[in-house]
Design a protein around this motif. Structure first.
Motif, PDB file in Angstrom:
ATOM      1  N   PRO A 224       0.808  -1.223   0.000  1.00  0.00           N
ATOM      2  CA  PRO A 224       0.000   0.000   0.000  1.00  0.00           C
ATOM      3  C   PRO A 224       0.837   1.267   0.000  1.00  0.00           C
ATOM      4  O   PRO A 224       0.300   2.370  -0.145  1.00  0.00           O
ATOM      5  N   THR A 225       2.141   1.129   0.149  1.00  0.00           N
ATOM      6  CA  THR A 225       3.025   2.287   0.256  1.00  0.00           C
ATOM      7  C   THR A 225       3.162   3.002  -1.079  1.00  0.00           C
ATOM      8  O   THR A 225       3.570   2.407  -2.081  1.00  0.00           O
ATOM      9  N   THR A 226       2.817   4.272  -1.096  1.00  0.00           N
ATOM     10  CA  THR A 226       2.914   5.064  -2.325  1.00  0.00           C
ATOM     11  C   THR A 226       4.275   5.726  -2.482  1.00  0.00           C
ATOM     12  O   THR A 226       4.628   6.167  -3.573  1.00  0.00           O
ATOM     13  N   THR A 242      10.491   2.714  -0.220  1.00  0.00           N
ATOM     14  CA  THR A 242      10.362   2.341  -1.625  1.00  0.00           C
ATOM     15  C   THR A 242      11.658   2.571  -2.399  1.00  0.00           C
ATOM     16  O   THR A 242      11.649   2.642  -3.630  1.00  0.00           O
ATOM     17  N   SER A 243      12.776   2.687  -1.694  1.00  0.00           N
ATOM     18  CA  SER A 243      14.070   2.860  -2.362  1.00  0.00           C
ATOM     19  C   SER A 243      14.562   1.535  -2.932  1.00  0.00           C
ATOM     20  O   SER A 243      14.173   0.453  -2.478  1.00  0.00           O
ATOM     21  N   HIS A 244      15.447   1.646  -3.931  1.00  0.00           N
ATOM     22  CA  HIS A 244      16.063   0.462  -4.525  1.00  0.00           C
ATOM     23  C   HIS A 244      17.504   0.784  -4.878  1.00  0.00           C
ATOM     24  O   HIS A 244      17.809   1.885  -5.346  1.00  0.00           O
ATOM     25  N   ALA A 245      18.403  -0.172  -4.662  1.00  0.00           N
ATOM     26  CA  ALA A 245      19.821  -0.005  -4.999  1.00  0.00           C
ATOM     27  C   ALA A 245      20.168  -0.968  -6.140  1.00  0.00           C
ATOM     28  O   ALA A 245      19.988  -2.186  -6.011  1.00  0.00           O
ATOM     29  N   TYR A 246      20.622  -0.432  -7.245  1.00  0.00           N
ATOM     30  CA  TYR A 246      21.040  -1.258  -8.378  1.00  0.00           C
ATOM     31  C   TYR A 246      22.456  -1.769  -8.140  1.00  0.00           C
ATOM     32  O   TYR A 246      23.351  -1.011  -7.729  1.00  0.00           O
ATOM     33  N   THR A 247      22.671  -3.044  -8.410  1.00  0.00           N
ATOM     34  CA  THR A 247      23.976  -3.653  -8.143  1.00  0.00           C
ATOM     35  C   THR A 247      24.892  -3.661  -9.362  1.00  0.00           C
ATOM     36  O   THR A 247      26.076  -3.961  -9.238  1.00  0.00           O
ATOM     37  N   GLU A 248      24.351  -3.341 -10.536  1.00  0.00           N
ATOM     38  CA  GLU A 248      25.150  -3.315 -11.753  1.00  0.00           C
ATOM     39  C   GLU A 248      24.809  -2.068 -12.550  1.00  0.00           C
ATOM     40  O   GLU A 248      23.687  -1.538 -12.469  1.00  0.00           O
TER      41      GLU A 248
END
Length: 316
Positions: A224-226, A242-248
């Motif tokens: 439900p997190t916007t 809702t953060s994301h870390a790209y590994t490549e």
């Protein structure tokens, strides 16, 4: 002299209403059912009706059975269209047009809906608040129309031009490998007014869950997190839900799919749930993931344009 037809209507309680309506030739249109249901069912021409809470269909009620939610009120339609008495006719009644639904058929009657506690034998009737002012009442079975609307409402809901919102990222379009990239959506609740089977239908679409697809094979949700925007000074240091870390490094098409639930109401009636949902996905947004390198240098680019990391030394 117009033919007179007597119609008996009992709504949600034991109050029976009789009114006389002249039959006249008028322009045909779908029947207008201004109040076809209440919490504890509907009674037409001596038959008690109940509404299935799942399908919305009206079915005859078995003698002696009770509703899951008992309505403490009884209802009636004031067929003289008077707010409080014979000398105070509501001016809106004169302006309300209730034409016949078929050529040569019966016209509708302007009415004002009233309610009172069931426990009182001779109650003082008051206006039913969900419907204010005069409305049209026709001598047809509302259950048939409402059941037809309930049967098609999900399909109509899924045809609405609902805005899925946008997927926003910080930073954008470039971000750093291993650093937090903040994602959030702008999806909002939306309302629509339609005419279905001659009835006025109000629909509400509400975003209830979201699935973030980051483009590198990983997802977040349904949740439900916007998400929410953060200051630029925190982009590379703050992790949100809702953060994301790209590994490549690379270019990644990110999207968000929002699940919408809906409710609908017929002719200002109570909101009813739509038995089904709608998933909408935003167009892909390409995230360019870069990497950082460190080196010790003796000169600035102004002092030595050919120094490491200066624009003149970057590959073309």
């Amino acid at each position: 002299m117009a033919k007179l037809k007597r119609i008996a209507l009992l709504l949600a309680g034991t109050c029976c209403v009789l009114f006389v309506v002249p039959c006249q030739t008028a322009v045909a249109k779908d029947p207008k059912i201004d109040i076809g249901y209440v919490d504890n069912g509907l009674n037409l021409t001596g038959t008690q009706w109940s509404r299935n809470p799942i399908s919305g269909e009206f079915i005859p009620r078995v003698e002696g059975s009770t509703s899951a939610v008992e309505d403490p009120n009884q209802y009636k339609a004031d067929t003289h269209c008077r707010a409080d008495g014979p000398d105070t006719k509501d001016p809106g009644c004169d302006a309300l047009d209730c034409p016949a639904t078929t050529p040569g058929g019966q016209e509708g009657a302007p009415v004002i809906w009233k309610e009172a506690p069931k426990a009182i034998t001779n109650p003082g009737w008051t206006d039913w608040i969900p419907v204010t002012g005069p409305t049209c009442l026709y001598g047809v079975e509302p259950g048939n129309v409402l059941a037809d609307i309930a049967a098609r409402i999900l399909n109509d809901f899924r045809q609405l031009p609902i805005n899925p919102g946008t997927l926003e990222t910080q930073p954008f379009p470039h971000t750093l490998k291993g650093g937090p990239t903040n994602f959030y959506t702008t999806a909002t609740q939306q309302t629509f007014d339609l005419t279905l089977l001659g009835q006025t239908v109000h629909l509400t679409a509400t975003p209830t869950s979201h699935t973030y697809t980051f483009g590198d094979g990983t997802t977040l949700g349904p949740t439900p997190t916007t998400g929410y925007p953060i200051p630029e000074t925190e982009w590379l240091t703050t992790n949100t839900r809702t953060s994301h870390a790209y590994t490549e490094t690379g270019n990644y098409p990110a999207t968000i799919t929002t699940n919408f639930t809906g409710t609908y109401s017929v002719n200002n009636g109570p909101p009813l749930p739509i038995n089904g949902t709608l998933n909408l996905t935003t167009p892909p947004k390409t995230i360019h993931v870069w990497k950082t390198e460190r080196a010790l240098v003796a000169d600035t680019c102004q002092q030595n344009p050919n120094s490491w990391g200066c624009p003149s030394t970057e590959p073309q």
